[in-house]
Design an enzyme around this catalytic site. Structure first.
Site, PDB file in Angstrom:
ATOM      1  N   TYR A 290       0.799  -1.235   0.000  1.00  0.00           N
ATOM      2  CA  TYR A 290       0.000   0.000   0.000  1.00  0.00           C
ATOM      3  C   TYR A 290       0.831   1.284   0.000  1.00  0.00           C
ATOM      4  CZ  TYR A 290      -3.737  -3.284   1.067  1.00  0.00           C
ATOM      5  OH  TYR A 290      -4.628  -4.332   1.010  1.00  0.00           O
TER       6      TYR A 290
ATOM      7  N   HIS B 262      -8.609   1.585  -6.213  1.00  0.00           N
ATOM      8  CA  HIS B 262      -7.879   0.721  -5.289  1.00  0.00           C
ATOM      9  C   HIS B 262      -6.411   1.098  -5.373  1.00  0.00           C
ATOM     10  CE1 HIS B 262     -11.266  -1.819  -4.375  1.00  0.00           C
ATOM     11  NE2 HIS B 262     -11.561  -1.799  -5.664  1.00  0.00           N
TER      12      HIS B 262
HETATM   13  O1  CA2 Z   1      -5.914  -1.718  -2.786  1.00  0.00           O
HETATM   14  C1  CA2 Z   1      -6.857  -1.208  -2.189  1.00  0.00           C
HETATM   15  O2  CA2 Z   1      -7.027   0.011  -2.141  1.00  0.00           O
HETATM   16  C2  CA2 Z   1      -7.837  -2.086  -1.422  1.00  0.00           C
HETATM   17  O3  CA2 Z   1      -9.124  -1.507  -1.529  1.00  0.00           O
HETATM   18  C3  CA2 Z   1      -7.376  -2.081   0.021  1.00  0.00           C
HETATM   19  C4  CA2 Z   1      -8.207  -3.009   0.907  1.00  0.00           C
HETATM   20  C5  CA2 Z   1      -8.298  -4.399   0.313  1.00  0.00           C
HETATM   21  O4  CA2 Z   1      -9.173  -5.201   1.090  1.00  0.00           O
HETATM   22  C6  CA2 Z   1      -8.799  -4.361  -1.126  1.00  0.00           C
HETATM   23  O5  CA2 Z   1      -8.799  -5.670  -1.637  1.00  0.00           O
HETATM   24  C7  CA2 Z   1      -7.901  -3.489  -1.983  1.00  0.00           C
HETATM   25  C8  CA2 Z   1      -7.604  -3.161   2.288  1.00  0.00           C
HETATM   26  C9  CA2 Z   1      -7.221  -1.906   2.941  1.00  0.00           C
HETATM   27  C10 CA2 Z   1      -6.252  -2.275   3.993  1.00  0.00           C
HETATM   28  O6  CA2 Z   1      -5.442  -1.173   4.172  1.00  0.00           O
HETATM   29  C11 CA2 Z   1      -4.327  -1.347   4.903  1.00  0.00           C
HETATM   30  C12 CA2 Z   1      -3.406  -0.364   4.743  1.00  0.00           C
HETATM   31  C13 CA2 Z   1      -2.230  -0.456   5.422  1.00  0.00           C
HETATM   32  C14 CA2 Z   1      -1.985  -1.513   6.273  1.00  0.00           C
HETATM   33  C15 CA2 Z   1      -2.927  -2.493   6.434  1.00  0.00           C
HETATM   34  C16 CA2 Z   1      -4.119  -2.406   5.744  1.00  0.00           C
END
Ligand code: CA2
Length: 156
Positions: free
Chosen positions: A24, A102
């Protein structure tokens, strides 16, 4: 008054920049919101940025966008993208042009991330550009709703 777009971020996106930087990146949600406000302003738009870890609250934000006559929605519903028919239904019901974003490339990840209910309610989807996806999404939304970049307007 400037038209407003809503930027909605779903569950766990408040953790951006604090964990899993390999997936991310290093930018935080506050950086995303700054980027969205600055990009919206380039098009004479205001960005109202919200994040929630609760599905119902995200649905309430969509309804609020409608009540406040928002010109568009940028949505990263996080994990709810892959599960929430209710969020899909809310986006369809309000008929506000929406772009799904995303941060990661969901198609290069686990197969359970390959399907998005909310994407079906959006006119476009962007993934894999990191947080720059939000800037690109706002630019595409601005084109869709006829908001021209300030300083590039042509005379009628
Ligand atoms: O890639 C993306 O933006 C997602 O929407 C992020 C979601 C995931 O479930 C989707 O499949 C794709 C998850 C967000 C989790 O965000 C975090 C960020 C940093 C550390 C842990 C989790």
């Amino acid at each position: 008054m400037a038209k407003t777009i809503y930027v909605l971020n779903g569950p766990n996106l408040n953790l951006l920049g604090t964990r899993e930087p390999e997936t991310y990146g290093h930018d935080r949600l506050s950086d995303v919101e700054k980027l969205c406000k600055a990009t919206a302003a380039r098009f004479g738009l205001a960005a109202d940025c919200r994040q929630s870890n609760r599905e119902g609250e995200l649905i309430d934000f969509v309804h609020e966008a409608h009540a406040k006559k928002a010109a568009g929605i940028i949505i990263n519903a996080g994990g709810y993208s892959h599960t929430s028919i209710a969020l899909h239904d809310a986006l369809v019901a309000v008929k506000i042009p929406a772009v799904e974003v995303h941060v990661s490339n969901i198609y290069a990840r686990e197969s359970f991330r390959h399907h998005s209910f909310t994407a079906k309610a959006a006119f476009a989807t962007l993934c894999g550009f990191g947080i720059d996806g939000y800037r690109l999404a706002i630019s595409g939304l601005a084109a869709k709703i006829g908001a021209q970049e300030i300083g590039t307007r042509t005379k009628a």
